[in-house]
Motif scaffolding. Structure first.
Motif, PDB file in Angstrom:
ATOM      1  N   HIS A  23       0.833  -1.208   0.000  1.00  8.87           N
ATOM      2  CA  HIS A  23       0.000   0.000   0.000  1.00  8.87           C
ATOM      3  C   HIS A  23       0.870   1.261   0.000  1.00  8.87           C
ATOM      4  O   HIS A  23       0.689   2.144  -0.840  1.00  8.87           O
ATOM      5  CB  HIS A  23      -0.950   0.010   1.193  1.00  8.87           C
ATOM      6  CG  HIS A  23      -1.767   1.250   1.270  1.00  8.87           C
ATOM      7  ND1 HIS A  23      -2.924   1.417   0.535  1.00  8.87           N
ATOM      8  CD2 HIS A  23      -1.585   2.417   1.948  1.00  8.87           C
ATOM      9  CE1 HIS A  23      -3.419   2.628   0.775  1.00  8.87           C
ATOM     10  NE2 HIS A  23      -2.617   3.255   1.627  1.00  8.87           N
ATOM     11  N   PHE A  24       1.804   1.352   0.935  1.00  6.10           N
ATOM     12  CA  PHE A  24       2.585   2.588   1.002  1.00  6.10           C
ATOM     13  C   PHE A  24       3.481   2.749  -0.220  1.00  6.10           C
ATOM     14  O   PHE A  24       3.721   3.870  -0.675  1.00  6.10           O
ATOM     15  CB  PHE A  24       3.340   2.727   2.332  1.00  6.10           C
ATOM     16  CG  PHE A  24       4.771   2.267   2.348  1.00  6.10           C
ATOM     17  CD1 PHE A  24       5.794   3.063   1.838  1.00  6.10           C
ATOM     18  CD2 PHE A  24       5.110   1.039   2.893  1.00  6.10           C
ATOM     19  CE1 PHE A  24       7.121   2.641   1.868  1.00  6.10           C
ATOM     20  CE2 PHE A  24       6.424   0.614   2.942  1.00  6.10           C
ATOM     21  CZ  PHE A  24       7.443   1.411   2.419  1.00  6.10           C
ATOM     22  N   LEU A  25       3.974   1.648  -0.771  1.00  8.94           N
ATOM     23  CA  LEU A  25       4.796   1.756  -1.991  1.00  8.94           C
ATOM     24  C   LEU A  25       3.967   2.277  -3.167  1.00  8.94           C
ATOM     25  O   LEU A  25       4.441   3.117  -3.941  1.00  8.94           O
ATOM     26  CB  LEU A  25       5.434   0.411  -2.335  1.00  8.94           C
ATOM     27  CG  LEU A  25       6.534  -0.059  -1.387  1.00  8.94           C
ATOM     28  CD1 LEU A  25       6.945  -1.497  -1.723  1.00  8.94           C
ATOM     29  CD2 LEU A  25       7.740   0.874  -1.405  1.00  8.94           C
ATOM     30  N   LYS A  26       2.738   1.804  -3.296  1.00 10.88           N
ATOM     31  CA  LYS A  26       1.870   2.279  -4.386  1.00 10.88           C
ATOM     32  C   LYS A  26       1.484   3.742  -4.181  1.00 10.88           C
ATOM     33  O   LYS A  26       1.521   4.535  -5.133  1.00 10.88           O
ATOM     34  CB  LYS A  26       0.624   1.398  -4.505  1.00 10.88           C
ATOM     35  CG  LYS A  26       0.919   0.004  -5.034  1.00 10.88           C
ATOM     36  CD  LYS A  26      -0.339  -0.810  -5.227  1.00 10.88           C
ATOM     37  CE  LYS A  26      -0.821  -1.382  -3.931  1.00 10.88           C
ATOM     38  NZ  LYS A  26      -1.951  -2.339  -4.097  1.00 10.88           N
ATOM     39  N   VAL A  27       1.132   4.109  -2.965  1.00 12.80           N
ATOM     40  CA  VAL A  27       0.781   5.507  -2.687  1.00 12.80           C
ATOM     41  C   VAL A  27       1.985   6.408  -2.975  1.00 12.80           C
ATOM     42  O   VAL A  27       1.839   7.475  -3.583  1.00 12.80           O
ATOM     43  CB  VAL A  27       0.270   5.684  -1.245  1.00 12.80           C
ATOM     44  CG1 VAL A  27       0.118   7.163  -0.887  1.00 12.80           C
ATOM     45  CG2 VAL A  27      -1.057   4.950  -1.053  1.00 12.80           C
ATOM     46  N   THR A  28       3.159   5.967  -2.576  1.00 12.14           N
ATOM     47  CA  THR A  28       4.366   6.753  -2.819  1.00 12.14           C
ATOM     48  C   THR A  28       4.620   6.921  -4.317  1.00 12.14           C
ATOM     49  O   THR A  28       4.971   8.023  -4.773  1.00 12.14           O
ATOM     50  CB  THR A  28       5.582   6.108  -2.123  1.00 12.14           C
ATOM     51  OG1 THR A  28       5.309   6.031  -0.716  1.00 12.14           O
ATOM     52  CG2 THR A  28       6.845   6.914  -2.342  1.00 12.14           C
ATOM     53  N   ALA A  29       4.423   5.868  -5.089  1.00  9.99           N
ATOM     54  CA  ALA A  29       4.625   5.957  -6.544  1.00  9.99           C
ATOM     55  C   ALA A  29       3.635   6.931  -7.173  1.00  9.99           C
ATOM     56  O   ALA A  29       4.013   7.749  -8.023  1.00  9.99           O
ATOM     57  CB  ALA A  29       4.507   4.575  -7.177  1.00  9.99           C
ATOM     58  N   PHE A  30       2.377   6.862  -6.773  1.00  7.89           N
ATOM     59  CA  PHE A  30       1.392   7.804  -7.314  1.00  7.89           C
ATOM     60  C   PHE A  30       1.700   9.232  -6.871  1.00  7.89           C
ATOM     61  O   PHE A  30       1.595  10.168  -7.666  1.00  7.89           O
ATOM     62  CB  PHE A  30      -0.029   7.426  -6.891  1.00  7.89           C
ATOM     63  CG  PHE A  30      -0.639   6.333  -7.722  1.00  7.89           C
ATOM     64  CD1 PHE A  30      -0.775   6.460  -9.096  1.00  7.89           C
ATOM     65  CD2 PHE A  30      -1.092   5.175  -7.125  1.00  7.89           C
ATOM     66  CE1 PHE A  30      -1.341   5.462  -9.858  1.00  7.89           C
ATOM     67  CE2 PHE A  30      -1.657   4.160  -7.880  1.00  7.89           C
ATOM     68  CZ  PHE A  30      -1.782   4.295  -9.243  1.00  7.89           C
ATOM     69  N   ALA A  31       2.071   9.417  -5.613  1.00  7.59           N
ATOM     70  CA  ALA A  31       2.408  10.755  -5.116  1.00  7.59           C
ATOM     71  C   ALA A  31       3.580  11.330  -5.901  1.00  7.59           C
ATOM     72  O   ALA A  31       3.556  12.496  -6.318  1.00  7.59           O
ATOM     73  CB  ALA A  31       2.720  10.710  -3.623  1.00  7.59           C
ATOM     74  N   ARG A  32       4.593  10.525  -6.108  1.00 10.73           N
ATOM     75  CA  ARG A  32       5.764  10.976  -6.875  1.00 10.73           C
ATOM     76  C   ARG A  32       5.363  11.360  -8.295  1.00 10.73           C
ATOM     77  O   ARG A  32       5.727  12.425  -8.787  1.00 10.73           O
ATOM     78  CB  ARG A  32       6.829   9.887  -6.887  1.00 10.73           C
ATOM     79  CG  ARG A  32       8.046  10.260  -7.709  1.00 10.73           C
ATOM     80  CD  ARG A  32       9.182   9.260  -7.527  1.00 10.73           C
ATOM     81  NE  ARG A  32      10.275   9.501  -8.436  1.00 10.73           N
ATOM     82  CZ  ARG A  32      11.138  10.510  -8.371  1.00 10.73           C
ATOM     83  NH1 ARG A  32      11.022  11.402  -7.413  1.00 10.73           N
ATOM     84  NH2 ARG A  32      12.108  10.639  -9.249  1.00 10.73           N
ATOM     85  N   THR A  33       4.602  10.510  -8.935  1.00 11.67           N
ATOM     86  CA  THR A  33       4.177  10.758 -10.311  1.00 11.67           C
ATOM     87  C   THR A  33       3.351  12.029 -10.417  1.00 11.67           C
ATOM     88  O   THR A  33       3.617  12.888 -11.268  1.00 11.67           O
ATOM     89  CB  THR A  33       3.374   9.551 -10.845  1.00 11.67           C
ATOM     90  OG1 THR A  33       4.228   8.397 -10.836  1.00 11.67           O
ATOM     91  CG2 THR A  33       2.854   9.802 -12.245  1.00 11.67           C
ATOM     92  N   ILE A  34       2.359  12.166  -9.553  1.00 14.30           N
ATOM     93  CA  ILE A  34       1.499  13.352  -9.613  1.00 14.30           C
ATOM     94  C   ILE A  34       2.312  14.603  -9.298  1.00 14.30           C
ATOM     95  O   ILE A  34       2.200  15.621  -9.991  1.00 14.30           O
ATOM     96  CB  ILE A  34       0.291  13.215  -8.662  1.00 14.30           C
ATOM     97  CG1 ILE A  34      -0.608  12.053  -9.097  1.00 14.30           C
ATOM     98  CG2 ILE A  34      -0.520  14.524  -8.643  1.00 14.30           C
ATOM     99  CD1 ILE A  34      -1.674  11.674  -8.063  1.00 14.30           C
TER     100      ILE A  34
END
Length: 162
Positions: A23-34
């Motif tokens: 979960h935190f890895l996916k949220v981090t990837a989306f946060a970075r991308t956005i």
């Protein structure tokens, strides 16, 4: 390097809970991308990424203490965990306090006072919508009422509504 070290520490913190780690890895990837697509300044981007890594730090405690990890409980329990957890990373006071503020408000959708907070809400929802098997109507409502960034809206529409 700081985000890599914090990521490694967070993986260790979750003690093999693959759900929490993923979960935190996916949220981090989306946060970075956005954040990158929305062209945040370097400091705000770093703050966002650090926050995304630790945003659910209270989940294990809440599940143990209350039998659930609802957003209000996470917000209530996070600060006491974050202060010692972040201490070794030598964040300046302003950044440390901003990370703590964002984590203790990452389920609060009113009073959003910065792009880091806005993007954290969007990134977390992009993952929660899938993990929670949300209905199309719930996803549309959240998009219409919470999402603000063009990148987040595009990702949400592409992933869930096309």
């Amino acid at each position: 390097m700081m985000t890599a070290n914090l990521t490694q520490k967070m993986i260790h913190f979750y003690q093999g809970s693959l759900h929490d780690i993923n979960h935190f890895l996916k949220v981090t990837a989306f946060a970075r991308t956005i954040g990158l697509q929305e062209q945040l300044d370097e400091r705000t981007q770093l703050t966002l990424e650090l926050t995304a890594i630790v945003h659910d730090i209270a989940c294990p405690l809440c599940r143990e203490k209350y039998g659930r990890a609802s957003g209000d409980l996470q917000e209530q329990e996070s600060e006491a965990l974050l202060r010692p957890f972040l201490a070794e990373f030598n964040l300046d006071e302003q950044m440390r306090e901003r990370v703590i503020h964002l984590v203790t408000h990452h389920h609060t959708y009113t009073g959003v006072d910065g792009m880091d907070w806005q993007i954290l809400l969007e990134a977390d929802f992009l993952v929660n919508a899938c993990e929670g098997n949300m209905t199309r109507e719930a996803i549309e409502s959240f998009r219409d009422n919470v999402f603000r960034t063009p990148t987040g809206i595009t990702l949400l529409n592409t992933m869930y509504l096309n």
